[in-house]
Every structure is written in structure tokens, then in C-alpha cells.
Design a protein around this motif. Structure first.
Motif, mmCIF file in Angstrom:
data_model
loop_
_atom_site.group_PDB
_atom_site.id
_atom_site.type_symbol
_atom_site.label_atom_id
_atom_site.label_comp_id
_atom_site.label_asym_id
_atom_site.label_seq_id
_atom_site.Cartn_x
_atom_site.Cartn_y
_atom_site.Cartn_z
ATOM 1 N N ASN A 16 -37.123 121.499 -9.046
ATOM 2 C CA ASN A 16 -35.946 121.204 -8.499
ATOM 3 C C ASN A 16 -35.740 121.075 -6.825
ATOM 4 O OD1 ASN A 16 -33.514 120.732 -9.433
ATOM 5 N ND2 ASN A 16 -32.838 122.906 -10.222
ATOM 6 N N GLY A 18 -36.495 118.121 -5.453
ATOM 7 C CA GLY A 18 -36.479 116.930 -5.257
ATOM 8 C C GLY A 18 -37.644 115.983 -5.163
ATOM 9 N N LYS A 19 -38.857 116.518 -5.850
ATOM 10 C CA LYS A 19 -40.018 115.517 -5.900
ATOM 11 C C LYS A 19 -39.697 114.347 -6.529
ATOM 12 C CE LYS A 19 -42.164 118.816 -8.067
ATOM 13 N NZ LYS A 19 -41.092 119.686 -8.058
ATOM 14 N N SER A 20 -39.107 114.306 -7.715
ATOM 15 C CA SER A 20 -38.932 112.954 -8.533
ATOM 16 C C SER A 20 -37.844 112.197 -7.705
ATOM 17 C CB SER A 20 -38.633 113.199 -9.872
ATOM 18 O OG SER A 20 -39.699 114.127 -10.654
ATOM 19 N N THR A 21 -36.974 112.749 -7.099
ATOM 20 C CA THR A 21 -36.092 111.816 -6.381
ATOM 21 C C THR A 21 -36.881 111.270 -5.180
ATOM 22 O OG1 THR A 21 -34.499 113.428 -6.551
ATOM 23 C CG2 THR A 21 -33.728 111.942 -5.302
ATOM 24 N N PHE A 38 -38.179 122.119 -14.003
ATOM 25 C CA PHE A 38 -39.276 121.637 -14.832
ATOM 26 C C PHE A 38 -38.742 120.173 -15.764
ATOM 27 C CE2 PHE A 38 -40.216 126.247 -15.017
ATOM 28 C CZ PHE A 38 -41.456 125.975 -14.214
ATOM 29 N N THR A 39 -37.810 119.537 -14.962
ATOM 30 C CA THR A 39 -37.684 118.217 -15.470
ATOM 31 C C THR A 39 -38.761 117.101 -15.796
ATOM 32 O OG1 THR A 39 -35.523 118.360 -14.369
ATOM 33 C CG2 THR A 39 -36.154 116.234 -14.870
ATOM 34 N N THR A 40 -39.698 117.217 -14.791
ATOM 35 C CA THR A 40 -40.987 116.471 -14.861
ATOM 36 C C THR A 40 -41.991 117.578 -15.590
ATOM 37 O OG1 THR A 40 -40.291 115.299 -12.623
ATOM 38 C CG2 THR A 40 -42.703 115.169 -13.648
ATOM 39 N N ASP A 233 -29.513 116.432 3.998
ATOM 40 C CA ASP A 233 -28.036 115.902 4.091
ATOM 41 C C ASP A 233 -26.912 117.068 3.739
ATOM 42 O OD1 ASP A 233 -27.699 115.756 0.759
ATOM 43 O OD2 ASP A 233 -29.584 115.465 1.428
ATOM 44 N N ALA A 258 -34.163 112.704 0.096
ATOM 45 C CA ALA A 258 -34.557 111.700 -0.767
ATOM 46 C C ALA A 258 -33.457 111.213 -1.496
ATOM 47 C CB ALA A 258 -35.353 112.487 -1.729
ATOM 48 N N GLU A 259 -32.237 111.845 -1.530
ATOM 49 C CA GLU A 259 -31.306 111.390 -2.296
ATOM 50 C C GLU A 259 -30.542 110.188 -1.522
ATOM 51 O OE1 GLU A 259 -28.918 113.983 -4.997
ATOM 52 O OE2 GLU A 259 -27.578 113.899 -3.321
HETATM 53 N N1 LIG Z 1 -28.338 116.979 -1.695
HETATM 54 C C1 LIG Z 1 -29.639 116.457 -2.112
HETATM 55 N N2 LIG Z 1 -30.020 116.793 -3.305
HETATM 56 C C2 LIG Z 1 -31.114 116.185 -3.652
HETATM 57 C C3 LIG Z 1 -31.911 115.462 -2.676
HETATM 58 N N3 LIG Z 1 -33.223 115.171 -3.553
HETATM 59 C C4 LIG Z 1 -33.125 115.688 -4.527
HETATM 60 N N4 LIG Z 1 -31.790 116.228 -4.928
HETATM 61 C C5 LIG Z 1 -31.199 116.876 -6.243
HETATM 62 O O1 LIG Z 1 -32.194 117.829 -6.489
HETATM 63 C C6 LIG Z 1 -32.238 118.162 -8.163
HETATM 64 C C7 LIG Z 1 -33.672 117.907 -8.473
HETATM 65 O O2 LIG Z 1 -34.272 116.845 -8.203
HETATM 66 P P1 LIG Z 1 -35.536 116.363 -8.920
HETATM 67 O O3 LIG Z 1 -35.936 115.187 -8.060
HETATM 68 O O4 LIG Z 1 -35.518 116.204 -10.211
HETATM 69 O O5 LIG Z 1 -36.420 117.657 -8.535
HETATM 70 P P2 LIG Z 1 -37.922 117.793 -8.867
HETATM 71 O O6 LIG Z 1 -38.776 118.567 -7.756
HETATM 72 O O7 LIG Z 1 -38.579 116.611 -9.308
HETATM 73 O O8 LIG Z 1 -37.715 118.894 -10.071
HETATM 74 P P3 LIG Z 1 -38.865 119.331 -11.347
HETATM 75 O O9 LIG Z 1 -39.569 118.058 -11.967
HETATM 76 O O10 LIG Z 1 -37.970 120.116 -12.096
HETATM 77 O O11 LIG Z 1 -40.235 119.872 -10.849
HETATM 78 C C8 LIG Z 1 -31.403 116.572 -8.590
HETATM 79 O O12 LIG Z 1 -29.981 117.158 -8.844
HETATM 80 C C9 LIG Z 1 -31.211 115.699 -7.298
HETATM 81 O O13 LIG Z 1 -30.361 114.795 -7.334
HETATM 82 C C10 LIG Z 1 -31.596 115.314 -1.279
HETATM 83 O O14 LIG Z 1 -32.249 114.815 -0.540
HETATM 84 N N5 LIG Z 1 -30.312 115.936 -1.284
#
Ligand SMILES: Nc1nc2c(ncn2[C@@H]2O[C@H](COP(=O)(O)OP(=O)(O)OP(=O)(O)O)[C@@H](O)[C@H]2O)c(=O)[nH]1
Ligand SMILES: [Mg+2]
Length: 401
Positions: A16, A18-21, A38-40, A233, A258-259
Motif C-alpha cells: 500500500n 504506492g509501488k504499483s502506482t 497485497f494488491t500485487t 501530495d 506517484a498518483e
Molecule cells: N495520495 C496519494 N496516494 C497514492 C500515491 N501513490 C499511491 N497512492 C495510493 O495508495 C494506494 C496503494 O497504491 P498501490 O500502488 O496499489 O500500492 P502498492 O505499494 O503497489 O501496494 P501492494 O501491491 O498492496 O503492495 C492506492 O489507493 C493509491 O491510489 C500518491 O502519490 N499520493
């Protein structure tokens, strides 16, 4: 055409963060993103880019084939790998464990995406923003990566014991061979053995702590980690970024959203904005709804405050700061700066700055390396010395038999 294998950069972090973002923004690949841990599960692999502002295409009309140019700015491809989230105790099998890090064996550098806004705990569960200290994430994540390394080091350790203690082989050499698939350099292995005080200790007497110590040092020398302080942000992101800066004054830490980057790239694809990845601003060029306008205005504030979204900057930091790579431009015709067909500056290679022109020739093609005779700096016509390292921005003509 140059067929060099692309440098791989691994994206790691807790769930969570933001790796995948980050990955989706950098590669424009559609991958699963959600605010649940654990989305990914299976790794995402895609092509991201480093941005080179001082590339020769600023002044020359280029016909790039293995890279791209936008308004005189070059973008060179790298391979990004987004893996599952790591949690504390992953090395003992918690969460998804750490075996999946095996996908990052060949990656010479990692980007650690940290939730700087403190709105997720160590397991990636949502908490009140600002309540989780991101410094703790850096501590535990690096420990987990090092435990993964240590487990690879100790696999079939009996064999190391036999080779060093009975066959009297040099321990650095044996470890280098054993860890070849992890992209360890000889210098890195030797330095890790020296600094851990293990160079002279018989392998049969290595204890748990020794494997960890060695793995930690070897990893920090051979797989450097750049920190992406993500979610800046959010209002709490700035405080988290400051905490990281204070805790690690000498590390490369890039504030990222990343968002924002993902939103901008999507908007650019739809023709709503003009934005070059890595820019500090963008321009609205299409018909936007009031809602889209409000979102874009918030993003414009983030860019203004931080100088950009940080995504491209983080990839650049991994390649140019952590790995110390340089960009070189091989050509066949040093007068026209082109290949045989007249394509001007067709290729851009990212190589370690310790590479000589001969190493570059090998990186282009093994056969070219074997037939290598000499190399010229195409701009000055000067012949490069055989042990001379290449420099960033070099346009090089390889003379081969
Ligand atoms: N505000 C904000 N939210 C973000 C940012 N990057 C990611 N998010 C949010 O964080 C949440 C998790 O993002 P993912 O990219 O799925 O995170 P992850 O690290 O890949 O998570 P896993 O695959 O579960 O390990 C989502 O709701 C995204 O929209 C950011 O730069 N700013
Ligand atoms: Mg993910």
C-alpha cells in the motif's frame, strides 16, 4: 541496432505504499492499484525511462531508434519490476514472505517506495495520516531485503566450506561465483568481507549474525537503494519527508507523488494536457470538465511545491546517482554522427561510468567487442586510450576489424 539488455530497477516497499502506482506512472502499463495491502502478488515488468536533459539531440536533429526524444529532451528505456509488498518478518514467512524478491536478482539497484504521509502502518493497513513514522519503514524493509540476501548467501553453505577449507580456494572468489546471479562485483564482495571482519574467518564457523552482516554490506555495495518518499501530495507528506531527510542525511531521497504523475500521464494521453515526464509544470490544452480542472489545479500546486512529481527523478537517481551510469551514443559515421543508413544518433546506451570504449563495444554486441580495434570521440576526432573510461554524453565511433 543496439541490442543491449536494459538495466533493471526493482521497486520495493511495504504493501500500500504506492509501488504499483509508481510503476504504472513510469511505464503507462495498466496494473492493479488499490488501497488494500497485497494488491500485487505476481511481479509487474515494464519499460520506464530515464530523462536526459543535456542530450546531444538538443542541438542536432536526431533519428532515435533505441530511445525517444521530445523537444530536445531524451528518454532512454530501463526495465522496471514492481513486486509484492514486504512486511516485517517476511524472511520468516510473514505476509507473502520474501521469496518473490528472487525476481529482483538481476536488478543492480532498487527504488524503495515509502509512504511518507504516514497513512499506512507497517503492514500497509490504513491509519490516520501522519501517525506512522516512515523512518521505521526504511529500517525494517532494508532488514528484510538483507535477510533475503543472507538466505541466498547461506544456501548450500557446505559447498563453500568445502571449497575454502579443503580445496583452499579464495573465499572472495568462491562467494563471487556463488552470488554471480545477484550481480555482485568482485570489489563489492571483497569490501563486504573486509568491513565485516569475515575475510579470515573459516566459513565453517560463520554464525547467523555473520551471514547477515556480510549480506547487509554486500547488498549496500552492490544493490543500492534510492528512497522515493511517496504521497507528498498529502499534507502530512512533507513532515514525513523531513523525517526521512533527518534520519538519512546522506542518502538519495526523492519526494514523489506517484498518483500525480499517473494522473498527468493519463491526461496527456487523452490530449488534455501537455506534459513531458519529469517536467516541473504542465499546460492544459484540451477541453476539461470543472472536476478535471480542479484535480489538475491541485496537481499543479504539488508540482510547484516539489518541482515535479519525482517519479522520473527517482528513476534517474537510481541510474545516475546510485549506479553512476552514463549515457553514450555509438555511431558508425563520425562525420555525420549517424549509422550506415544515415540515421543521426540512432542509439543511446546506459553503461557504468567505469566502462571503457571496448566495454561499450561488448555491450553493443559480443562480436563487436571481439573485433574492437580503437574508439574515437566523434565530436573532437580524438582517439580514446584503451583504459580510458567513457564519459556522460560521449558520441563514440568504434573502429572494428
Ligand atoms: N495520495 C496519494 N496516494 C497514492 C500515491 N501513490 C499511491 N497512492 C495510493 O495508495 C494506494 C496503494 O497504491 P498501490 O500502488 O496499489 O500500492 P502498492 O505499494 O503497489 O501496494 P501492494 O501491491 O498492496 O503492495 C492506492 O489507493 C493509491 O491510489 C500518491 O502519490 N499520493
Ligand atoms: Mg502493488
Amino acid at each position: 541496432m543496439v541490442t543491449q539488455t536494459r538495466v533493471q530497477i526493482g521497486i520495493v516497499g511495504k504493501p500500500n505504499a504506492g509501488k504499483s502506482t509508481f510503476f504504472a506512472a513510469a511505464t503507462m502499463k495498466d496494473v492493479k492499484i488499490s488501497p488494500t495491502p497485497f494488491t500485487t502478488i505476481d511481479p509487474n515488468v515494464g519499460v520506464g525511462y530515464v530523462r536526459i536533459d543535456d542530450c546531444p539531440c538538443r542541438n542536432v536533429k536526431c533519428n532515435p531508434r533505441s530511445y525517444t526524444v521530445a523537444e530536445g529532451v531524451c528518454y532512454a528505456p530501463v526495465e522496471l519490476i514492481d513486486v509484492a509488498g514486504l512486511v516485517p518478518g517476511a524472511w520468516q514467512g510473514r505476509g507473502l514472505g520474501n521469496q518473490f524478491l528472487d525476481h529482483l536478482r538481476r536488478a543492480p539497484a532498487l527504488i524503495h517506495v515509502v509512504d511518507a504521509s504516514g497513512s499506512t502502518d507497517e503492514e500497509g493497513r490504513l491509519v490516520k495520516p501522519g501517525t506512522h513514522d516512515p523512518v521505521r519503514d526504511v529500517e525494517f524493509l532494508e532488514r528484510e531485503v538483507d535477510m533475503w540476501m543472507a538466505s541466498i548467501v547461506r544456501r548450500d553453505w557446505d559447498k563453500v566450506v568445502r571449497l575454502v577449507e579443503f580445496s583452499k580456494r579464495n573465499i572472495a572468489e568462491v562467494l563471487l561465483e556463488k552470488l554471480a546471479g545477484l550481480g555482485m562485483s568482485r570489489g563489492g564482495v571483497e569490501k563486504a568481507l573486509e568491513e565485516s571482519g569475515l575475510a579470515k574467518k573459516p566459513p565453517s564457523r560463520w554464525e547467523d549474525a555473520d551471514f547477515y552482516k556480510f549480506a547487509h554490506l554486500a547488498r549496500s555495495f552492490s544493490k543500492p537503494i534510492v528512497i522515493a518518499a511517496n504521497k507528498v501530495d498529502l499534507p502530512e507528506g512533507e513532515e514525513g519527508y523531513k523525517k526521512l531527510r533527518e534520519a538519512y542525511p546522506n542518502r538519495v531521497i526523492i519526494p514523489t507523488s506517484a498518483e500525480a504523475e499517473l494522473a498527468l500521464r493519463r491526461a496527456a494521453t487523452k490530449g488534455l494536457v501537455r506534459y513531458k515526464p519529469g517536467d516541473g509544470q504542465f499546460e492544459i490544452t484540451g477541453q476539461v470538465t470543472p472536476q478535471q480542472k480542479a484535480v489538475l489545479e491541485r496537481i499543479a500546486d504539488v508540482l510547484k511545491k516539489w518541482g515535479g512529481t519525482g517519479v522520473v527523478q527517482a528513476v534517474n537517481a537510481a541510474v545516475f546517482n546510485a549506479l553512476q551510469y552514463v549515457a553514450v551514443y555509438p555511431v558508425e559515421d563520425e562525420k555525420r554522427l549517424s549509422d550506415r543508413e544515415g540515421n543521426v544518433l540512432p542509439d543511446l546506451l546506459l553503461v557504468p561510468r567505469t566502462y571503457t570504449a571496448r566495454d561499450v563495444a561488448y555491450a553493443i554486441h559480443t562480436e563487436l567487442g571481439e573485433r574492437f580495434v580503437a574508439a574515437l570521440d566523434a565530436r573532437s576526432g580524438r582517439r580514446l586510450a584503451s583504459d580510458e573510461p567513457v564519459t556522460h554524453g560521449l558520441i563514440v565511433k568504434i573502429v572494428a576489424r
